[in-house]
Design an enzyme around this catalytic site. Structure first.
Site, PDB file in Angstrom:
ATOM      1  N   GLU A   1      15.502  -8.267 -18.375  1.00  0.00           N
ATOM      2  CA  GLU A   1      15.123  -7.484 -19.562  1.00  0.00           C
ATOM      3  C   GLU A   1      13.617  -7.261 -19.607  1.00  0.00           C
ATOM      4  O   GLU A   1      13.146  -6.179 -19.964  1.00  0.00           O
ATOM      5  CB  GLU A   1      15.552  -8.211 -20.836  1.00  0.00           C
TER       6      GLU A   1
ATOM      7  N   HIS B   1      28.231   8.251 -15.208  1.00  0.00           N
ATOM      8  CA  HIS B   1      28.313   8.243 -16.685  1.00  0.00           C
ATOM      9  C   HIS B   1      28.719   6.866 -17.206  1.00  0.00           C
ATOM     10  O   HIS B   1      29.306   6.763 -18.275  1.00  0.00           O
ATOM     11  CB  HIS B   1      29.314   9.281 -17.206  1.00  0.00           C
TER      12      HIS B   1
ATOM     13  N   LYS C   1      24.696 -19.524 -25.091  1.00  0.00           N
ATOM     14  CA  LYS C   1      24.040 -18.340 -24.534  1.00  0.00           C
ATOM     15  C   LYS C   1      23.377 -18.586 -23.185  1.00  0.00           C
ATOM     16  O   LYS C   1      22.785 -19.629 -22.928  1.00  0.00           O
ATOM     17  CB  LYS C   1      22.963 -17.817 -25.499  1.00  0.00           C
TER      18      LYS C   1
ATOM     19  N   SER D   1      19.497 -19.817 -25.826  1.00  0.00           N
ATOM     20  CA  SER D   1      19.139 -19.398 -27.174  1.00  0.00           C
ATOM     21  C   SER D   1      18.744 -20.636 -27.974  1.00  0.00           C
ATOM     22  O   SER D   1      19.245 -21.728 -27.727  1.00  0.00           O
ATOM     23  CB  SER D   1      20.341 -18.711 -27.828  1.00  0.00           C
TER      24      SER D   1
END
Ligand code: ARG
Length: 469
Positions: free
Chosen positions: A297, A163, A290, A284
């Protein structure tokens, strides 16, 4: 040579041709198509359906056309085919039109005892054999990359999750080997698909077979297939080999997306469990600090595409009456897209995994402040004679009191443990260390160092050999 118009007095409307032509998509099957034609022509000559001289001319021209297409020269779309209409229809017509252009009328003998229906079914099975072989290789490469990280980090511990909550301490190697095991079944599915699809449908003709004395098994052998697709209607009607292949891709992508998701989470500031190599992270355009896990992804995102390919393919086939229907031409885009996407995802994920630097300190820091050894305390009380449910309640109460007083297990003393249950004695203090609970595991396939060491050795052996077991 002026092509006869045959059944049609007029030519196909340019828009109808553009709409129905699959050449832009199926041109990538040209190697398979020529391989199939070479086997077919060899068989026709052997069975004396065509003369050896004609077969020789056709063979030579086909090899020349192969070189032409490899050099980027696909036969012109507007060139008339044998009916004067369809040369741009698909790769089969384009190659045949070029063949007839090169060798004259004799080129028209190649298509004796053959239809584009069995021809495309063959091309696709040949394609699946190549792409499936690559799939098997690349899955194994990724398994090896994961295994190398498991070996490198064999003593690193981590909080295991259910979980997405801390559950029980684990060896990181055990977690990584779970991914290796999942990928092994993907490899098995790919091999299983190849086992069933490696059969030659050629010789089925349009659907009924042929009156020529062909030798289907000879063609199959020549192409390296162990046998033929027996029933001629089945041979041209079904695309289940494609469905199985794309399904194998989809399941593999599902596994890759779960690994990708973990890398996205683990590389975030909150987790800080792993550093992705600079070569596999992006910055970024506005935020200078970043470092984004784009590759992971994208793998996660591309999984959706491959699921789409599978659904597209199944939907094209749904409800189609036997035998061939032109709808089936729509099978190629999902097939190629699933193969391309999955192969690329596997490759980049292997590189990404090899670039990872895990942070053992961060894993341990998390384990110091959690209650993930609670099950070990409950098991301790059970060994001292308490029924598991009572032990569960006692330790649960201990956790609740800790939470209420802002303490973690690390802050507890033997006195605190004794307050929870008089059955706790000095040896229980050891259980406050997460490594102790890991070491106590004894079931096969568990996270115990002994079991994990055995598993590492088994995987090293299994992944050392050739890709197909
Ligand atoms: N381009 C066609 C396909 O991919 C080849 C088979 C065409 N057969 C036919 N009867 N029109 O499905």
């Amino acid at each position: 040579m002026k092509a006869s118009k045959g059944r049609f007095a007029g030519s196909l409307h340019p828009e109808a041709l553009a709409f129905s032509s699959s050449l832009a998509v199926d041109r990538r099957l040209f190697e398979e198509d020529i391989d199939g034609s070479l086997a077919h022509v060899a068989m026709l000559a052997r069975q004396s359906v065509i003369s050896a001289a004609e077969a020789g001319k056709i063979r030579k021209a086909l090899e020349d056309i192969r070189q032409e297409i490899r050099r980027g020269r696909l036969p012109a779309l507007q060139r008339p085919g044998f009916t004067g209409r369809f040369a741009g229809d698909d790769i089969h017509m384009a190659i045949e039109a070029r063949l007839i252009e090169k060798v004259g009328k004799a080129g028209g003998r190649l298509h004796t005892a053959r239809s584009r229906n069995d021809q495309i079914a063959l091309d696709e099975r040949l394609y699946i054999r190549t792409a499936g072989g690559m799939l098997i290789e690349r899955i194994r490469d990724l398994q090896r990359a994961l295994l190398a990280q498991a070996v490198r980090n064999r003593s690193v511990i981590m909080p295991g999750y259910t979980h997405l909550q801390h559950a029980q301490p684990l060896l990181l190697a055990h977690h990584l080997l779970a991914h290796v095991a999942m990928l092994d079944r993907d490899r098995g599915r790919a091999m299983d698909c190849l086992r069933r699809s490696s059969r030659s449908p050629l010789g089925a003709g349009a659907l009924a077979g042929t009156s020529f004395p062909i030798d289907r098994k000879f063609v199959a052998r020549r192409l390296g297939f162990p046998g033929i697709v027996e029933n001629s209607i089945d041979a041209v009607s079904d695309r289940d080999a494609l469905v199985e292949f794309v399904a194998a891709c989809a399941v593999t992508m599902m596994h890759l997306s779960r690994l990708g998701e973990e890398l996205v989470l683990w590389s975030s500031h909150e987790w800080g469990f792993v550093e992705i190599g600079d070569a596999f992270a992006t910055g970024s355009s506005i935020m200078p600090q970043k470092k984004n896990p784009d590759i992971a992804e994208l793998v996660r995102g591309k999984t959706g595409r491959v699921y789409g390919d599978l659904v597209a393919l199944l939907t094209v086939l749904k409800g189609l009456p036997l035998a061939y229907n032109r709808d089936m031409q729509e099978d190629k885009e999902p097939l190629f897209d699933a193969a391309d996407t999955t192969l690329a995802s596997l490759r980049v994920t292997s590189l990404l995994v090899s670039s990872l630097e895990f942070h053992p300190d961060r894993f341990e820091e998390e384990l110091r402040s959690d209650f993930s050894t609670a099950t070990d305390f409950a098991d301790y009380l059970v060994r001292k004679g308490l029924p598991f449910r009572s032990a569960h309640a006692a330790v649960g109460g201990l956790v609740r009191r800790c939470v209420e007083s802002g303490r973690s297990f690390g802050d507890l003393s033997l006195k605190d443990l004794k307050k929870c249950s008089p059955l706790f004695t000095s040896d229980a203090v050891e259980l406050l260390k997460p490594r102790r609970g890991i070491a106590l595991k004894r079931s096969s396939g568990s996270t115990s160092p002994r079991e994990v060491a055995l598993a590492l050795r088994r995987w090293e052996k299994r992944l050392a050999g050739p890709a197909a077991r």
